[in-house]
Design an enzyme around this catalytic site. Structure first.
Site, PDB file in Angstrom:
ATOM      1  N   PRO A 252     -24.173  67.070 -34.841  1.00  0.00           N
ATOM      2  CA  PRO A 252     -23.239  66.731 -35.915  1.00  0.00           C
ATOM      3  C   PRO A 252     -23.091  67.922 -36.856  1.00  0.00           C
ATOM      4  CG  PRO A 252     -24.924  65.042 -35.652  1.00  0.00           C
ATOM      5  CD  PRO A 252     -25.396  66.272 -34.938  1.00  0.00           C
ATOM      6  N   GLU A 253     -21.957  68.561 -36.772  1.00  0.00           N
ATOM      7  CA  GLU A 253     -21.645  69.708 -37.614  1.00  0.00           C
ATOM      8  C   GLU A 253     -20.412  69.323 -38.441  1.00  0.00           C
ATOM      9  OE1 GLU A 253     -21.620  73.303 -35.173  1.00  0.00           O
ATOM     10  OE2 GLU A 253     -22.764  72.272 -33.638  1.00  0.00           O
TER      11      GLU A 253
ATOM     12  N   LYS B 229     -22.746  69.444 -43.891  1.00  0.00           N
ATOM     13  CA  LYS B 229     -23.036  68.356 -42.957  1.00  0.00           C
ATOM     14  C   LYS B 229     -23.567  67.124 -43.677  1.00  0.00           C
ATOM     15  CE  LYS B 229     -24.310  72.031 -39.772  1.00  0.00           C
ATOM     16  NZ  LYS B 229     -25.451  72.688 -39.102  1.00  0.00           N
TER      17      LYS B 229
ATOM     18  N   ARG C 218     -33.194  78.863 -31.169  1.00  0.00           N
ATOM     19  CA  ARG C 218     -32.172  77.898 -30.740  1.00  0.00           C
ATOM     20  C   ARG C 218     -31.498  78.340 -29.454  1.00  0.00           C
ATOM     21  NH1 ARG C 218     -34.536  74.714 -32.779  1.00  0.00           N
ATOM     22  NH2 ARG C 218     -34.470  74.104 -34.932  1.00  0.00           N
TER      23      ARG C 218
END
Length: 280
Positions: free
Chosen positions: A2-3, A54, A270
């Site tokens: 969710p960005e 966000k 990441r």
DNA sequence: AAGGATACCTGAATGC
DNA sequence: TGCATTCAGGTATCCT
């Protein structure tokens, strides 16, 4: 995950569904998630739903706000007054309430808002509206694309940073709203290697990256976000941007431009996808 | 003080 | 089959 595009998609739906409704009940299944005095929002109407990076903020009519961050696996699911699940994606949401439902909000018109969160990273805080900016997440948040992220500022943070460019654009203190998916795709479009030290970018590359960020965020918004794991909108429906990923999640698949195989590496811990030929 | 590593959780995928 | 390990990624916190 969710960005900015995903959270904005949630915000628009929730505002549409909840504005003007009075909160008449809260069932908290997991006390750890929520901080502050629930009584302060009970019996009050929602007047607005806002997004900051966000983060989401439910504004109530008594100058109290419910600030939230859904982190990786949070889902807000709205169920209308007729008390039926309409088109909820059963694989992504399950039957409500599910074992992952952490909070249930009830409204005066018999509608319900479920908050699910598998991994329990999400948070909710009840604070006076004027104290929102003292919450560390909001206090430290950088400028917002489509609002106050100017090219001048963008160039400044890049030319003065020793970080990898990908880590920099994902840093919420520098720019609000960009996460792993859109960072990967924006760097691909700009033809910049994700491990490049930010300050080594040329003026031309900085301009291209700035434009690419806006391009991929717009594309994400137009597609109601990306469902890569379990993101759904408040109707319990997935987004569509995952169908348009350029390099994200495409390890071993051909580059959409030159057909070289996409590589996966780690940047800042990441997962990072890039084309070794196109991105220098 | 900036920037890197780790912790927070749990399900899914992979390894043996 | 089944058990252990790895991976996913947003941010707070700790560490250098």
């Amino acid at each position: 995950m969710p960005e900015l595009p995903e959270v904005e998609t949630i915000r628009i739906k929730l505002k549409n569904y909840l504005e003007g409704k009075r909160l008449i009940g809260i069932d908290i299944k997991d006390n750890k998630i929520i901080d502050g005095d629930v009584k302060k929002i009970l019996q009050h109407k929602i007047t607005d739903v806002k997004r900051f990076g966000k983060g989401l903020v439910f504004q109530f009519d008594n100058n109290i706000a419910l600030a939230t961050h859904i982190k990786l696996t949070g889902q807000f699911i709205y169920r209308g007054p007729e008390n039926k699940d309409i088109n909820v994606d059963s694989k992504l949401v399950g039957r409500l309430p599910s074992k992952f439902t952490r909070v249930i909000f009830q409204f005066n018109d018999k509608s319900t808002l479920f908050f699910n969160d598998i991994r329990k990273f999400a948070w909710m805080k009840i604070v006076p509206t004027q104290q929102l900016n003292s919450l560390s997440f909001f206090k430290q948040l950088g400028p917002e694309p489509f609002k106050d992220l100017t090219f001048e500022y963008f160039k400044h943070i890049i030319t003065t940073s020793n970080s990898a460019i990908k880590s920099l654009i994902m840093n919420q203190k520098k720019i609000a709203g960009i996460g792993n998916i859109y960072a990967n795709d924006a760097l691909f479009l700009a033809k910049i290697h994700p491990q490049r030290k930010a300050k080594t970018l040329t003026d031309e590359e900085i301009k291209k990256l700035y434009d690419s960020i806006f391009f991929v965020l717009k594309k994400g918004l137009e597609n109601n976000g990306a469902t890569e794991m379990n993101y759904v909108n408040p109707d319990g429906q997935p987004g569509n941007y995952q169908k348009h990923f350029l390099v994200y999640g495409k390890e071993g698949k051909p580059c959409p431009v030159c057909h070289t195989l996409i590589k996966k590496i780690k940047v800042g811990g990441r997962g990072t996808y890039f084309c070794p030929k196109c991105q220098k």
